[in-house]
Write an enzyme that holds these catalytic residues in place. Structure first.
Site, PDB file in Angstrom:
ATOM      1  N   HIS A  69       0.827  -1.216   0.000  1.00 52.06           N
ATOM      2  CA  HIS A  69       0.000   0.000   0.000  1.00 52.06           C
ATOM      3  C   HIS A  69       0.862   1.267   0.000  1.00 52.06           C
ATOM      4  O   HIS A  69       0.323   2.369  -0.033  1.00 52.06           O
ATOM      5  CB  HIS A  69      -1.018  -0.017   1.149  1.00 52.06           C
ATOM      6  CG  HIS A  69      -0.475   0.359   2.487  1.00 52.06           C
ATOM      7  ND1 HIS A  69      -0.122  -0.566   3.441  1.00 52.06           N
ATOM      8  CD2 HIS A  69      -0.230   1.561   3.038  1.00 52.06           C
ATOM      9  CE1 HIS A  69       0.318   0.066   4.512  1.00 52.06           C
ATOM     10  NE2 HIS A  69       0.254   1.356   4.297  1.00 52.06           N
ATOM     11  N   ASP A 112       0.105  -7.542   1.834  1.00 54.99           N
ATOM     12  CA  ASP A 112       0.564  -6.150   1.793  1.00 54.99           C
ATOM     13  C   ASP A 112       2.102  -6.116   1.835  1.00 54.99           C
ATOM     14  O   ASP A 112       2.694  -5.694   2.830  1.00 54.99           O
ATOM     15  CB  ASP A 112      -0.054  -5.386   2.968  1.00 54.99           C
ATOM     16  CG  ASP A 112       0.110  -3.889   2.843  1.00 54.99           C
ATOM     17  OD1 ASP A 112       0.607  -3.429   1.801  1.00 54.99           O
ATOM     18  OD2 ASP A 112      -0.248  -3.180   3.809  1.00 54.99           O
ATOM     19  N   SER A 196       4.289   2.512   8.120  1.00 49.30           N
ATOM     20  CA  SER A 196       3.961   1.445   7.169  1.00 49.30           C
ATOM     21  C   SER A 196       5.175   1.030   6.368  1.00 49.30           C
ATOM     22  O   SER A 196       5.965   1.867   5.931  1.00 49.30           O
ATOM     23  CB  SER A 196       2.922   1.935   6.155  1.00 49.30           C
ATOM     24  OG  SER A 196       1.650   1.929   6.703  1.00 49.30           O
TER      25      SER A 196
END
Ligand SMILES: *[C@@H]1O[C@H](CO)[C@@H](O)[C@H](O)[C@H]1NC(C)=O
Ligand SMILES: *[C@@H]1O[C@H](CO)[C@@H](O)[C@H](O)[C@H]1NC(C)=O
Ligand SMILES: *[C@@H]1O[C@H](CO)[C@@H](O)[C@H](O)[C@H]1NC(C)=O
Length: 248
Positions: A69, A112, A196
């Site tokens: 992402h 992810d 992230s």
């Protein structure tokens, strides 16, 4: 646990990017400078001209791992960074090609993970080193984990943290997480926006996961932080890196 129940728990998925609200690191502390030499500050050049940030980690001199992402139009990675405003001996390298997982699901965030092939090789030094990946595991949850990152340290802050922070996390046994190939931790402390793509570092200093997303439990209680499981992605990682080198 039924699928129905699982979906109810995943009522809100908050990505830990730097433009979505999420938890904040409470109880995190500044990392000892350069004690995490595999850490990558990932600058994402978005198609609207904006720059956003994710974390990442160095697998070898050609590849960085991050979250799917964190995709962008193109990227610049920085190695050997502690304070992002410092400039001594930081290596900045652009990315030749990005390999997001083919089965990344942007709704559930399953798979992810993404690999970035660098345009030129990283130069290893005291401050720049690769991190070993966790191998196959017996099903027991890894112990003593931590998450390093430049993500926000305060929910109200507009900016990423100038200095590399890290926070200890304890993994929880959660069936919804297990079914979607995530490791999870829960609580007031954990990764935040901008973290992230960074690593979940556990036993023997190996990378066990990639910081992915947070979900707010349907039943209330603190957020659950999710990390894409590296032992489950190992074959994909090795296959993707090998193919990328062959097709050069
Ligand atoms: C990213 O792409 C834009 C537009 O093509 C280009 O101007 C810019 O130099 C690129 N940045 C990097 C780091 O490659
Ligand atoms: C992606 O995840 C959502 C939510 O779990 C699911 O409904 C959907 O079918 C998934 N998409 C694919 C292509 O697997
Ligand atoms: C974090 O974990 C490490 C290693 O398990 C431990 O030595 C350290 O004391 C912990 N730090 C905090 C703030 O709990």
């Amino acid at each position: 646990m039924s699928i129905h129940c699982k979906l109810a728990i995943l009522i809100t998925v908050l990505t830990l990017e730097n433009h979505v609200h999420s938890g904040k690191i409470v109880g995190g502390h500044e990392a000892v400078p350069h004690s995490r030499p595999y850490m990558v500050l990932l600058e994402r050049h978005m198609s609207n001209g904006q720059i956003k940030y994710c974390g990442g980690f160095l697998l070898n001199e050609d590849f960085v791992m991050t979250a799917a992402h964190c995709q962008a139009k193109n990227y610049t990675i920085s190695l050997g960074v502690h304070n992002i405003h410092g400039s001594n001996e930081i290596q900045r390298i652009s990315v030749e090609q990005a390999f997001p997982h083919q089965h990344f699901n942007g709704t559930s965030f399953v798979n992810d993970v993404m690999l970035l092939k660098l345009t030129s090789k990283a130069k290893f030094s005291g401050n720049v080193k690769a991190i070993p990946l966790a191998g196959r595991i017996d099903g027991a949850l890894p112990k003593s984990c931590l998450v390093p990152g430049w993500g926000r340290t305060d929910r109200n802050s507009k900016y990423i943290s100038p200095k590399l922070m890290e926070v200890n996390v304890t993994l929880i046994d959660n069936e919804a997480c297990f079914l979607e190939n995530f490791y999870c931790s829960q609580g007031e402390t954990g990764p935040a926006e901008g973290d992230s793509g960074g690593p979940l570092v556990c036993e023997d200093g190996k990378a066990f996961g990639v910081v992915s997303s947070a979900v707010t439990p349907h039943s209330g209680g603190p957020d659950i932080y999710r990390y894409s499981k590296i032992p489950d992605s190992r074959d994909w990682i090795l296959w993707t890196m090998r193919n990328a080198m062959i097709t050069m």
